[in-house]
Write a protein that holds these residues in place. Structure first.
Motif, short mmCIF file in Angstrom:
data_model
loop_
_atom_site.label_atom_id
_atom_site.label_comp_id
_atom_site.label_asym_id
_atom_site.label_seq_id
_atom_site.Cartn_x
_atom_site.Cartn_y
_atom_site.Cartn_z
N ALA A 19 -36.74 -97.85 25.00
CA ALA A 19 -35.27 -97.95 24.99
C ALA A 19 -34.67 -97.87 26.39
O ALA A 19 -33.47 -97.62 26.54
CB ALA A 19 -34.66 -96.87 24.09
N GLU A 113 -29.52 -91.63 27.83
CA GLU A 113 -29.19 -93.02 27.51
C GLU A 113 -30.29 -93.66 26.68
O GLU A 113 -30.01 -94.41 25.73
CB GLU A 113 -28.96 -93.82 28.79
CG GLU A 113 -28.66 -95.30 28.59
CD GLU A 113 -27.39 -95.57 27.80
OE1 GLU A 113 -27.23 -96.72 27.33
OE2 GLU A 113 -26.56 -94.65 27.65
N ARG A 117 -29.63 -95.13 22.92
CA ARG A 117 -29.99 -96.48 22.51
C ARG A 117 -30.97 -96.45 21.33
O ARG A 117 -30.88 -97.26 20.42
CB ARG A 117 -30.62 -97.24 23.69
CG ARG A 117 -29.68 -97.53 24.84
CD ARG A 117 -30.44 -98.19 25.97
NE ARG A 117 -29.60 -98.44 27.13
CZ ARG A 117 -30.06 -98.92 28.29
NH1 ARG A 117 -31.36 -99.20 28.42
NH2 ARG A 117 -29.24 -99.11 29.31
N ARG A 121 -30.97 -98.16 17.15
CA ARG A 121 -31.94 -99.16 16.71
C ARG A 121 -32.14 -99.11 15.20
O ARG A 121 -32.06 -98.05 14.58
CB ARG A 121 -33.29 -98.92 17.38
CG ARG A 121 -33.34 -99.29 18.85
CD ARG A 121 -34.74 -99.02 19.38
NE ARG A 121 -34.97 -99.67 20.66
CZ ARG A 121 -36.14 -99.65 21.30
NH1 ARG A 121 -37.17 -99.01 20.76
NH2 ARG A 121 -36.28 -100.26 22.45
#
Length: 482
Positions: A19, A113, A117, A121
């Motif tokens: 990610a 971060e 992310r 998903r």
């Protein structure tokens, strides 16, 4: 953000935790067929990209694919976590064995971060697995600079380009900030076109008119009697050079006209001088007389001409370079050289130009020395380094340095890729074709020609694989009109 240009071919190893943006970055900057992805291979050998049980098989296939791609000299972007030091080093070793550049791209995305992310998903990385990857990344990012890559990069805008464009961004900036002038010539090397023989005259006229409108300073034609193997097949339509130049004189008003270059074995040299003088008169003083050693032995045999040894052709070329100015001058004094004997050099009307320029084609030391002694210009090939080497032979001479290259120009990356797909032969991979034709965007080409100018070139002659790009070339030429 400045675009990073990577040499083609090269190996790009992505490294970073899940990610962190590796796959997204790769897809934005590289064609899909350049990317070898562990996730996609997991889907190929397993039940899907998230089939962790298929990971070992996916990496086994990945290693085979990477090895074979690098072995064939193909740009390869390795899209995996890149956290396994042994694998990274093995890919680097393969690149070195193949003589390819190899860079690592470090995705140092903050841990929070990456977790954010991952939560967005559809198929999430298990939290404990991502935590382990983030922990490993702290060590990996310290190891990368020590492993011997050509560079360790941050993820920025990037593109793989032929080697001649790797430094072109800086050169283009120099041209923008402090423009220099450069002359441009269009070389016509092929007369194959959809209209066929009946439409050839109109086609040639159209090309000439468009070349003048685009800003070209000259039009040159190859002096051969059938197509050369570097361009096409022997039976393709091919016009006689000086006849074509006479027609171009009537089709144009401004551009200089010449051969690039006339083989010194093809015509009686005094007759060649008469032809050039006639062209100069009929064109209003725009002729350039290009001469060279002649190289195409098969063409000589086909037409029943002798093909003398190199030493004899050099002697003939040296005599010709001395005879031509005598022919174009006043009077009818005799000329006696090493191999040429012309009892009467009468040639009227004399050229309109007080000094009709003579251009010699060739990059060998002996040719360069002859050009430095007798000619107004010498035409060479190669990159800026080769040009600088050639320029060394011309010191303290009046001869200018000109440069010929095949040049494919696209307005932007997307159009350039389309042109490469359209024009490349089926059995030639796109990267090889791009290198062969110096395929670059307008900005790339401005940088390349600025580098050639800095190396000593005063005029660039370009052969266009696609004459439909003439209007695009105009954008390049305009950058050299301070």
């Amino acid at each position: 953000m400045s675009e990073l240009k990577l040499p083609s071919p090269c190996v790009v190893i992505l490294a970073g935790p899940g990610a962190s943006g590796k796959s997204t970055w790769a897809a934005e900057h590289f064609a899909a067929d350049l990317i070898v992805s562990s996730d996609r291979l997991r889907a190929l050998v397993g039940a899907g990209e998230d089939d962790i049980a298929a990971s070992a098989d996916a990496f086994a296939v990945l290693d085979v694919v990477v090895r074979h791609r690098i072995g064939r000299g193909l740009t390869t972007v390795v899209d995996t976590l890149g956290l396994d030091a042994d694998r990274r080093r093995s890919w680097l070793a393969l690149a070195r064995d193949a003589g390819m550049a190899c860079v690592a791209v470090a995705f140092d995305t903050p841990a929070e971060e990456c977790r954010r992310r991952n939560r967005q998903r559809d198929k999430r990385i298990p939290a404990d697995a991502l935590t382990a990857q983030l922990r490993s990344w702290g060590t990996v990012k310290k190891e990368l600079p020590t492993e011997g890559y050509d560079d360790v990069l941050e993820p920025t805008a990037a593109r793989v380009v032929p080697n001649v464009f790797v430094e072109s961004t800086a050169a283009q900036a120099r041209q923008s900030e402090a423009p220099v002038g450069l002359r441009f010539g269009l070389q016509l090397s092929s007369y194959t076109h959809p209209a066929g023989r009946a439409g050839t005259a109109a086609w040639v006229r159209n090309v000439a008119e468009r070349a003048e409108a685009a800003g070209f300073d000259a039009i040159y034609v190859m002096d051969h009697f059938r197509q050369i193997p570097q361009v096409g097949r022997a039976w393709e339509d091919f016009l006689e050079s000086w006849t074509t130049l006479g027609y171009l004189a009537a089709c144009t008003t401004r551009v200089r006209l010449g051969t690039l270059v006339s083989g010194i074995t093809y015509r009686n040299v005094a007759h060649l001088g008469k032809i050039a003088a006639t062209l100069d008169v009929l064109s209003g003083g725009r002729a350039v007389c290009g001469v060279g050693l002649a190289w195409f032995e098969a063409e000589h045999k086909a037409y029943g001409w002798p093909f003398p040894p190199v030493a004899d052709r050099y002697a003939l070329l040296e005599d010709a370079l001395q005879l031509l100015p005598v022919l174009w001058g006043p009077g009818n004094k005799p000329f006696r050289g090493k191999v040429l004997d012309v009892p009467d050099t009468t040639c009227y009307p004399r050229p309109l130009q007080e000094h009709l320029p003579v251009l010699v084609g060739g990059s060998g030391p002996r040719t360069l020395r002859l050009a430095a002694r007798y000619a107004d210009a010498v035409n060479v090939f190669g990159d800026a380094a080769a040009v600088r080497k050639a320029a060394g032979y011309l010191q303290d001479s009046r001869a200018e340095l000109t440069h010929l290259s095949t040049t494919l120009v696209g307005k932007d990356h997307a159009q350039l890729d389309q042109l490469i797909r359209k024009l490349r032969p089926r059995n030639v991979n796109p990267a090889k074709y791009a290198e062969h034709v110096n395929a670059g965007t307008v900005a790339d080409q401005i940088g390349r020609f600025r580098e050639l100018s800095e190396a000593g070139v005063t005029e660039v002659m370009i052969s266009l694989p696609d004459l439909d790009t003439l209007d695009t070339v105009a954008d390049v030429i305009s950058a050299f009109r301070p």
